[in-house]
Scaffold this active site. Structure first.
Site, PDB file in Angstrom:
ATOM      1  N   ILE A  19      35.659 -68.735  29.818  1.00 25.16           N
ATOM      2  CA  ILE A  19      36.239 -68.546  31.157  1.00 25.16           C
ATOM      3  C   ILE A  19      37.381 -69.507  31.448  1.00 25.16           C
ATOM      4  O   ILE A  19      37.991 -69.443  32.515  1.00 25.16           O
ATOM      5  CB  ILE A  19      35.171 -68.690  32.260  1.00 25.16           C
ATOM      6  CG1 ILE A  19      34.485 -70.060  32.176  1.00 25.16           C
ATOM      7  CG2 ILE A  19      34.156 -67.563  32.177  1.00 25.16           C
ATOM      8  CD1 ILE A  19      33.491 -70.313  33.306  1.00 25.16           C
ATOM      9  N   GLY A  20      37.689 -70.407  30.538  1.00 25.81           N
ATOM     10  CA  GLY A  20      38.792 -71.318  30.807  1.00 25.81           C
ATOM     11  C   GLY A  20      38.793 -72.498  29.858  1.00 25.81           C
ATOM     12  O   GLY A  20      38.156 -72.483  28.808  1.00 25.81           O
TER      13      GLY A  20
ATOM     14  N   GLY B  89      39.263 -77.092  29.839  1.00 25.79           N
ATOM     15  CA  GLY B  89      39.246 -78.315  30.624  1.00 25.79           C
ATOM     16  C   GLY B  89      39.912 -79.448  29.881  1.00 25.79           C
ATOM     17  O   GLY B  89      40.636 -79.243  28.919  1.00 25.79           O
ATOM     18  N   SER B  90      39.639 -80.677  30.323  1.00 21.86           N
ATOM     19  CA  SER B  90      40.355 -81.832  29.809  1.00 21.86           C
ATOM     20  C   SER B  90      40.061 -82.131  28.356  1.00 21.86           C
ATOM     21  O   SER B  90      40.835 -82.791  27.690  1.00 21.86           O
ATOM     22  CB  SER B  90      40.033 -83.063  30.657  1.00 21.86           C
ATOM     23  OG  SER B  90      38.645 -83.316  30.636  1.00 21.86           O
ATOM     24  N   PHE B  91      38.915 -81.676  27.822  1.00 25.46           N
ATOM     25  CA  PHE B  91      38.655 -81.977  26.425  1.00 25.46           C
ATOM     26  C   PHE B  91      38.068 -80.809  25.664  1.00 25.46           C
ATOM     27  O   PHE B  91      37.597 -80.962  24.541  1.00 25.46           O
ATOM     28  CB  PHE B  91      37.719 -83.203  26.286  1.00 25.46           C
ATOM     29  CG  PHE B  91      36.291 -82.958  26.714  1.00 25.46           C
ATOM     30  CD1 PHE B  91      35.315 -82.573  25.798  1.00 25.46           C
ATOM     31  CD2 PHE B  91      35.916 -83.124  28.036  1.00 25.46           C
ATOM     32  CE1 PHE B  91      34.006 -82.363  26.192  1.00 25.46           C
ATOM     33  CE2 PHE B  91      34.609 -82.915  28.422  1.00 25.46           C
ATOM     34  CZ  PHE B  91      33.645 -82.538  27.507  1.00 25.46           C
ATOM     35  N   GLY B  92      38.084 -79.613  26.238  1.00 25.96           N
ATOM     36  CA  GLY B  92      37.556 -78.495  25.491  1.00 25.96           C
ATOM     37  C   GLY B  92      37.563 -77.183  26.239  1.00 25.96           C
ATOM     38  O   GLY B  92      38.198 -77.042  27.282  1.00 25.96           O
TER      39      GLY B  92
ATOM     40  N   VAL C 194      35.728 -73.913  28.195  1.00 21.70           N
ATOM     41  CA  VAL C 194      34.653 -73.712  29.178  1.00 21.70           C
ATOM     42  C   VAL C 194      34.078 -72.309  29.007  1.00 21.70           C
ATOM     43  O   VAL C 194      34.819 -71.321  28.930  1.00 21.70           O
ATOM     44  CB  VAL C 194      35.179 -73.904  30.619  1.00 21.70           C
ATOM     45  CG1 VAL C 194      34.037 -73.756  31.622  1.00 21.70           C
ATOM     46  CG2 VAL C 194      35.850 -75.277  30.767  1.00 21.70           C
TER      47      VAL C 194
ATOM     48  N   LYS D 145      31.269 -76.824  29.360  1.00 15.42           N
ATOM     49  CA  LYS D 145      32.496 -77.267  28.704  1.00 15.42           C
ATOM     50  C   LYS D 145      32.129 -77.905  27.365  1.00 15.42           C
ATOM     51  O   LYS D 145      31.394 -78.891  27.311  1.00 15.42           O
ATOM     52  CB  LYS D 145      33.248 -78.268  29.573  1.00 15.42           C
ATOM     53  CG  LYS D 145      34.616 -78.663  28.998  1.00 15.42           C
ATOM     54  CD  LYS D 145      35.223 -79.855  29.713  1.00 15.42           C
ATOM     55  CE  LYS D 145      35.533 -79.545  31.151  1.00 15.42           C
ATOM     56  NZ  LYS D 145      36.198 -80.690  31.821  1.00 15.42           N
TER      57      LYS D 145
ATOM     58  N   ASP E 116      44.965 -85.837  37.631  1.00 13.45           N
ATOM     59  CA  ASP E 116      45.374 -84.509  37.153  1.00 13.45           C
ATOM     60  C   ASP E 116      45.092 -83.449  38.213  1.00 13.45           C
ATOM     61  O   ASP E 116      44.489 -82.418  37.944  1.00 13.45           O
ATOM     62  CB  ASP E 116      44.634 -84.179  35.857  1.00 13.45           C
ATOM     63  CG  ASP E 116      45.348 -83.074  35.059  1.00 13.45           C
ATOM     64  OD1 ASP E 116      46.537 -82.824  35.338  1.00 13.45           O
ATOM     65  OD2 ASP E 116      44.718 -82.472  34.179  1.00 13.45           O
TER      66      ASP E 116
END
Length: 796
Positions: free
Chosen positions: A491-492, A494-497, A499, A513, A620
């Site tokens: 679904i998307g 994030g900052s390190f991987g 989701v 995530k 961020d």
């Protein structure tokens, strides 16, 4: 996609390339040249087989052509009372001297050599230099012995001349070398040192250029502020132009011009909406080639109007070339779009090449005094005291590091992650008034009625009552609920991987995530850092406008975080990917809902700044990190780049290498590596502009193929001019009278949030109060009026 770490942020920024157009200054070659003492402007004519020189003299108030009219030129360079032209083919240079004289003298041939053609020329006040084609070897003419023997056995990629000196960029190493008849040349060369440069422009007594990071660097004399580059962001400017005491530049994204120095006498407020192809500067005025019709516009205190006052004047010269016409096949980076209508026969104008800049290194520590100057005794005592305080700070920092390492160790040993509910303390009111804006903006009558008091800090909405425990899951459990992390459940990011959506055995819907897997040590360290950051922050932060952490997983190299599922996804998708979201129940196209989402996000960030102990800077803030739950409540997410701040109520600062997302990152933080809570305010300001306009943070205003433009540059001028309706999102019905005041208040709030300097931005509490007022107006509780207590954007 959120960059995992500052390192990957660098890679993202590198994708925005610096467009280096040919640059023009006091004595650099262009298709536009100025003679200062004669107030003469000349340009190369288009639509002719011979590109001759067409000129205008403000001294004599007439247009004329320089002979011979049958000769064709490729480049021009101007100085105080002369203009020189490089003949097409590069084999000859003609110069016209004493242009201020009523009788025009015939040109002098300064150079002729069909066997040694030149690629460019550069005219100073009394000397002329050029570069030989194919070798980059430098030759200098006129100017006496100091210019007869320029640097030997060195090849140059560029050359530019000022008053009594010239500077160039070496082909090998891209460093600056200067020479001339005065000591300024050596001084400027020493100031540049070994810094590699992409471009270089000389003025009367200073030199500016763009370095490998895309930043403008200026050296030399600074008597009138000509070195003080405003809004100096990487990739900000593509072209420079220098006079004796002022400097100008073209903004890369929108082709508008900004000038600095000259004691503020080069303001362009009257021509802020004019776009330029190129600019050139004389001693005390500048001119530019207007994009719309290739005419010439001049400005500055040295350019007279008919009444004798300084003015901005559009000259009776049109059809001037924006670049030299060359033979087909000579371009390395494409052809200028209008070449066919501007050049004749098989000639074309080349498009500027794209150069990929490097990112700036961390700023070196700044000493309290130059190394060549010994400190006084009193200063030594202060430095000793500073050293003692610094030692104590270092000791406390080591203690903090040990504590963090100990905490991480405990995390890996325990089955349940315990968190600490932060103590919520009421921020003190700030009763100090401040007038941070010395130039009042043009506002509507509603806004003008408001006072300028500073807002009271107020606590945001109550924290939600979540538990204090983050569950630990096994990797197999999370793999099972995501169907082995299938693409259907993605679904998307994030900052390190990546989701994924999942459903736990007890029926709870979650977002999982998963850190990117890889064998490189650096990537593993980055993933570990982002994972630890999110876990450390979210496990102790509980607020209804922050995404809730459900649990985590640590299994070998795997790092996963489990959040509550946000049914309506990211704000970014609703604003910019409408074709990818379910529109059946979307409320995003209501102004009331957009203001509410902005308020929810502001409350979440305010909680981080004012009520978390210690305070937290998100770093961020962007629309893709603002998620919407099933009831359309907005929640701030993704704390992978977040940092525990100092006491933000004191506006403390942290010297850190910049991280964030292009388009949202605070320019002050990016340029100076100084982080404050106002950096988050800037990011939220961009999000507010997204909600108002429906545009991305960086977008193409003219559709595919047009130059990228920053949302701040697009929206803020319209808000300042009182033309907000021109930039409002057309997908949302036009606001009625009551909604209009609320939207206007939100717009002015956004405008102040994106001020260049942090000190001129409001606090997040100020933003919350304004958005609360805007939402109240929308809901009709204020009867459509804003009292004197309704608008109060004054920076601390």
């Amino acid at each position: 996609m959120t960059p995992p770490t500052p390192s990957s942020f660098l890679l993202l920024t590198l994708s925005f390339l610096l467009l280096l157009s040919p640059s023009h200054s006091l004595g650099t070659a262009s298709t536009l040249a100025l003679s200062s003492s004669s107030l003469t402007v000349c340009g190369l004519s288009a639509d002719q087989s011979a590109h001759s020189l067409r000129c205008y003299s403000a001294l004599h108030r007439l247009s004329f052509s320089l002979p011979p009219s049958s000769a064709s030129f490729s480049l021009l360079s101007g100085a105080y009372d002369s203009i020189c032209g490089l003949r097409s083919g590069g084999y000859s240079i003609l110069c016209w001297d004493k242009l201020s004289s009523p009788s025009l003298s015939p040109p002098k041939r300064i150079y002729y050599s069909p066997a040694n053609v030149l690629t460019t020329i550069s005219l100073g006040d009394s000397h002329l230099c050029g570069l030989l084609n194919g070798t980059g070897r430098l030759i200098c003419l006129r100017g006496g012995d100091s210019f007869r023997l320029p640097p030997q056995d060195q090849n140059f990629s560029q050359v530019s001349s000022g008053s009594g000196f010239s500077c160039g960029i070496l082909t090998n190493g891209s460093v600056v070398r200067c020479w001339g008849s005065n000591s300024l040349a050596a001084s400027i060369q020493n100031e540049f040192g070994d810094m590699p440069m992409l471009s270089l422009e000389a003025g009367g007594h200073h030199v500016c250029g763009i370095n490998l990071t895309g930043l403008v660097v200026c050296k030399g004399r600074n008597d009138f502020g000509q070195l003080d580059v405003p809004f100096n962001l990487p990739l900000e400017y593509s072209m420079l132009s220098l006079g004796a005491s002022h400097s100008c530049a073209i903004r890369r994204l929108n082709k508008t011009v900004i000038c600095w120095g000259g004691d503020g006498n080069y303001s362009l407020k009257d021509i802020g909406g004019v776009y330029f192809e190129l600019i050139a500067s004389g001693v005390n005025f500048s001119c530019g080639l207007v994009t719309s019709n290739f005419s010439i516009l001049c400005w500055g205190p040295g350019w007279p109007s008919r009444s004798g006052n300084s003015t901005v004047q559009l000259l009776p010269l049109t059809g001037i070339l924006p670049g030299p016409c060359v033979d087909v096949g000579s371009c390395d980076c494409g052809i200028y779009a209008q070449s066919q209508s501007l050049c004749s026969g098989n000639e074309i104008i080349c498009s500027p090449c794209e150069i990929e800049p490097e990112m700036p290194p961390a700023l070196p520590p700044r000493g309290p005094f130059p190394s060549s100057t010994p400190p006084s005794k009193s200063l030594s005592k202060k430095l000793l005291a500073f050293a003692i305080v610094g030692s104590v700070g270092t000791f406390l920092g080591l203690c903090t590091a040990i504590y963090i390492l100990w905490t991480r160790s405990c995390l890996h040993r325990k089955k349940v992650h315990n968190s600490v509910q932060p103590t919520i303390t009421k921020a003190s009111s700030n009763n100090n008034s401040s007038n941070s804006n010395n130039n009042p903006l043009s506002r509507s009558s509603t806004i003008r009625r408001q006072g300028s008091r500073i807002m009271r800090r107020q606590r945001s909405g109550p924290s939600s009552k979540h538990g204090d425990r983050a569950e630990e899951f096994s990797f197999s459990e999370l793999a099972a609920v995501t169907n082995d992390f299938s693409t259907e459940n993605k679904i998307g990011a994030g900052s390190f991987g990546i989701v994924y959506r999942g459903k736990l055995p007890d029926g709870r819907e979650v977002a999982i995530k998963r850190g990117e897997t890889g064998s490189k040590l650096k990537k593993l360290q980055e993933k570990e850092s982002a994972f630890d950051s999110e876990l450390a922050f979210l496990s102790r932060l509980h607020h209804k406008h922050l995404v809730k952490l459900v649990g985590y997983c640590v299994d070998m190299d795997e790092r996963l975080l489990v959040y509550e599922y946000m049914k309506n996804g990211a704000l970014y998708d609703h604003l910019h990917r409408m074709d990818e979201v379910d529109k059946s129940g979307s409320l995003i196209n209501l102004w009331t809902m957009r203001i509410k989402i902005a308020l929810d996000a502001a409350r979440g960030i305010e909680y981080l700044h004012n009520y978390a102990v210690p305070p937290i800077i998100h770093r961020d803030i962007k629309s893709s990190n603002i998620l919407l739950d099933g009831n359309w409540n907005a929640r701030v997410s993704d704390f992978g780049l977040s940092l525990m701040g100092p006491d933000l109520s004191l506006d403390g600062q942290q010297p850190l290498k910049a991280a964030g997302t292009v388009g949202y990152i605070d320019p002050e933080y990016y340029g100076l590596n100084v982080l404050t809570a106002k950096s988050d305010v800037y990011g939220l300001g961009v999000v507010l502009l997204e909600l108002l306009t429906g545009k991305r943070a960086i977008f193409r205003n003219g559709g595919e193929g047009s130059a990228p433009m920053r949302l701040v540059d697009y929206a803020v001028p319209a808000i300042m001019a009182g033309e907000l309706t021109k930039v409002l999102d057309k997908r949302v019905p036009s606001p009625d009278v009551i909604e209009g005041e609320a939207v206007e208040l939100m717009a002015y709030t956004a405008m102040h949030c994106v001020n260049l300097e942090g000190k001129d931005r409001p606090t997040m509490s100020d933003v919350v109060m304004n958005l609360e007022r805007a939402l109240a107006i929308c809901n009709g509780s204020s009867h459509g009026s804003i009292s004197s207590e309704g608008i109060s954007i004054i920076a601390e």
